[in-house]
Design a protein around this motif. Structure first.
Motif, PDB file in Angstrom:
ATOM      1  N   MET A 167      55.094  39.647  18.252  1.00  0.00           N
ATOM      2  CA  MET A 167      55.885  38.832  18.059  1.00  0.00           C
ATOM      3  C   MET A 167      56.258  37.800  19.260  1.00  0.00           C
ATOM      4  SD  MET A 167      58.511  38.742  15.293  1.00  0.00           S
ATOM      5  CE  MET A 167      60.569  38.013  15.550  1.00  0.00           C
ATOM      6  N   THR A 168      56.448  38.393  20.412  1.00  0.00           N
ATOM      7  CA  THR A 168      57.249  37.758  21.316  1.00  0.00           C
ATOM      8  C   THR A 168      59.263  36.975  21.088  1.00  0.00           C
ATOM      9  OG1 THR A 168      54.742  37.687  21.788  1.00  0.00           O
ATOM     10  CG2 THR A 168      57.142  36.770  24.147  1.00  0.00           C
ATOM     11  N   ARG A 169      59.261  36.398  20.594  1.00  0.00           N
ATOM     12  CA  ARG A 169      60.499  36.205  20.386  1.00  0.00           C
ATOM     13  C   ARG A 169      61.557  37.216  20.342  1.00  0.00           C
ATOM     14  NH1 ARG A 169      60.285  30.235  21.314  1.00  0.00           N
ATOM     15  NH2 ARG A 169      62.013  31.261  22.215  1.00  0.00           N
TER      16      ARG A 169
ATOM     17  N   GLY B  22      59.871  29.124  18.749  1.00  0.00           N
ATOM     18  CA  GLY B  22      59.582  28.849  19.270  1.00  0.00           C
ATOM     19  C   GLY B  22      58.263  28.243  18.518  1.00  0.00           C
ATOM     20  N   HIS B  23      56.812  28.931  19.086  1.00  0.00           N
ATOM     21  CA  HIS B  23      55.843  28.728  18.474  1.00  0.00           C
ATOM     22  C   HIS B  23      55.227  28.966  16.429  1.00  0.00           C
ATOM     23  CE1 HIS B  23      54.021  27.272  21.477  1.00  0.00           C
ATOM     24  NE2 HIS B  23      53.052  27.852  22.131  1.00  0.00           N
ATOM     25  N   LEU B  24      56.677  30.058  16.375  1.00  0.00           N
ATOM     26  CA  LEU B  24      55.828  31.266  15.232  1.00  0.00           C
ATOM     27  C   LEU B  24      56.173  30.193  14.230  1.00  0.00           C
ATOM     28  CD1 LEU B  24      58.176  34.363  16.657  1.00  0.00           C
ATOM     29  CD2 LEU B  24      55.830  33.682  16.917  1.00  0.00           C
ATOM     30  N   VAL B  25      56.844  28.731  14.612  1.00  0.00           N
ATOM     31  CA  VAL B  25      57.396  27.986  13.634  1.00  0.00           C
ATOM     32  C   VAL B  25      56.561  27.418  13.392  1.00  0.00           C
ATOM     33  CG1 VAL B  25      59.450  27.517  14.152  1.00  0.00           C
ATOM     34  CG2 VAL B  25      58.017  25.550  14.793  1.00  0.00           C
ATOM     35  N   ILE B  26      54.991  27.668  13.946  1.00  0.00           N
ATOM     36  CA  ILE B  26      53.981  26.296  13.435  1.00  0.00           C
ATOM     37  C   ILE B  26      52.631  27.447  12.057  1.00  0.00           C
ATOM     38  CG2 ILE B  26      51.553  25.385  14.275  1.00  0.00           C
ATOM     39  CD1 ILE B  26      53.063  25.211  17.000  1.00  0.00           C
ATOM     40  N   GLU B  27      53.030  27.120  11.043  1.00  0.00           N
ATOM     41  CA  GLU B  27      52.019  27.969  10.017  1.00  0.00           C
ATOM     42  C   GLU B  27      50.629  28.174  10.640  1.00  0.00           C
ATOM     43  OE1 GLU B  27      52.003  27.347   5.506  1.00  0.00           O
ATOM     44  OE2 GLU B  27      53.689  27.150   5.833  1.00  0.00           O
ATOM     45  N   ASN B  28      49.888  27.267  10.623  1.00  0.00           N
ATOM     46  CA  ASN B  28      48.549  27.127  11.218  1.00  0.00           C
ATOM     47  C   ASN B  28      48.322  28.340  11.919  1.00  0.00           C
ATOM     48  OD1 ASN B  28      49.274  24.229   9.848  1.00  0.00           O
ATOM     49  ND2 ASN B  28      46.915  24.391  10.059  1.00  0.00           N
ATOM     50  N   ARG B  29      49.287  28.171  12.584  1.00  0.00           N
ATOM     51  CA  ARG B  29      49.372  29.752  13.989  1.00  0.00           C
ATOM     52  C   ARG B  29      49.308  30.989  13.304  1.00  0.00           C
ATOM     53  NH1 ARG B  29      48.637  28.478  19.376  1.00  0.00           N
ATOM     54  NH2 ARG B  29      47.999  26.703  20.225  1.00  0.00           N
ATOM     55  N   LEU B  30      50.283  30.743  12.509  1.00  0.00           N
ATOM     56  CA  LEU B  30      50.739  31.969  11.986  1.00  0.00           C
ATOM     57  C   LEU B  30      49.672  32.231  10.998  1.00  0.00           C
ATOM     58  CD1 LEU B  30      53.352  34.236  12.602  1.00  0.00           C
ATOM     59  CD2 LEU B  30      54.636  32.813  10.452  1.00  0.00           C
TER      60      LEU B  30
END
Length: 293
Positions: free
Chosen positions: A219-221, A238-246
């Motif tokens: 998760m890193t953050r 950060g990047h965690l909010v991008i649902e496609n990436r998740l």
């Protein structure tokens, strides 16, 4: 195509400049992938002429059915979800420390060590645990493949360093490039199966289309920022909010998904709206098919 997976990507600096310089309609268009636009187009055309121009593949054959249901309910519900074409009998029944569980959360609180870095992030304490656990799983299960996914290139570097110390990775003396050690490159063939890629470490982008028996997700953050508006939410997650990436990161596993991260990041008022996939996963780990370490 799959509009719930990774879309086209813009270089971060260009994306920031666009947000400051273009009209809202242009921002909206840039945020929609080419495939998603095509899908909307054929839906709209069907309303006009009644012709169906697409077929939906709604049966998956990768994951344990329990994991498939979680991914379907979390990321594909608006599209009608999908079912599983495999049974739980097709997967190893026991994995040391996890038993028959399908999902695990390794809690590494902020007090153990926060995130580091500027635009890209790293968290050494997470990398150390993940590297050690990956080594253990690789040594105990030579026929199973293991993938380590993170959202940040700096965390990949941190993971490489930890894995080098454990001799899971090595540096080629002629090129200076860090790579997988020979012993961990290919799985041991069993029951007539062909050997396959055994181990991979990288950002989400390197994993689209890939599959591994066990996936460890970093998760890193981990920070103490407040999340009150769009700007502060982005700063916190950060990047965690991008649902496609998740969605990509949480759908590469076949048998077991292990997320290592700071659970307190998901226990504030904004988390359920900002990073719902991770919040639901933590809840899943607290149920019958999961475990929290």
């Amino acid at each position: 195509g799959d509009h719930r997976q990774l879309p086209h990507l813009l270089e971060t600096r260009i994306e920031q400049e666009i947000k400051l310089s273009v009209e809202d309609k242009t921002k909206e268009i840039l945020g929609i992938s080419m495939f998603e636009r095509l899908l909307k187009y054929v839906h709209d055309q069907k309303k006009i002429d009644g012709v169906n121009r697409y077929a939906k593949l709604d049966v998956q054959f990768r994951m344990h059915p329990g994991l498939a249901k979680f991914v379907s309910d979390t990321f594909y519900k608006l599209d009608g979800g999908f079912t599983s074409g495999v049974t739980d009998m097709m997967f190893p029944s026991e994995i040391t420390r996890y038993g028959k569980k399908l999902a695990a959360w390794k809690n590494i609180p902020y007090g153990d060590g926060p995130e580091r870095g500027g635009q890209s992030k790293s968290r050494p304490v997470e990398a150390a645990w993940i590297a050690s656990e990956a080594r253990r799983l690789l040594d105990e299960y030579p026929s199973l493949s293991v993938g380590i996914i993170t959202f940040y290139s700096d965390q990949v570097k941190c993971l490489h360093k930890a894995l080098l110390e454990l001799n899971v990775m090595s540096i080629d003396p002629s090129s200076g490039i860090c790579g997988i050690a020979d012993a961990y490159r290919i799985t041991k063939a069993v029951n007539g199966e062909s050997p396959k890629e055994r181990f991979r470490v990288g950002t989400v982008d390197a994993f689209q289309g890939k599959e591994f028996d066990i996936v460890l997700l970093s998760m890193t953050r981990s920070n103490d920022y407040c999340a009150e508006d769009e700007k502060s939410v982005r700063r916190k997650y950060g990047h965690l909010v991008i649902e496609n990436r998740l969605c990509v990161a949480m759908s590469r596993q076949k048998r077991l998904l292990i997320v290592a991260g700071d659970a307190d990041m998901l226990k504030n008022a904004s988390a359920s709206k900002t990073v719902p996939g991770l919040v639901k996963y933590l809840e899943f780990c607290g149920g019958a098919d999961g475990i929290i370490i």
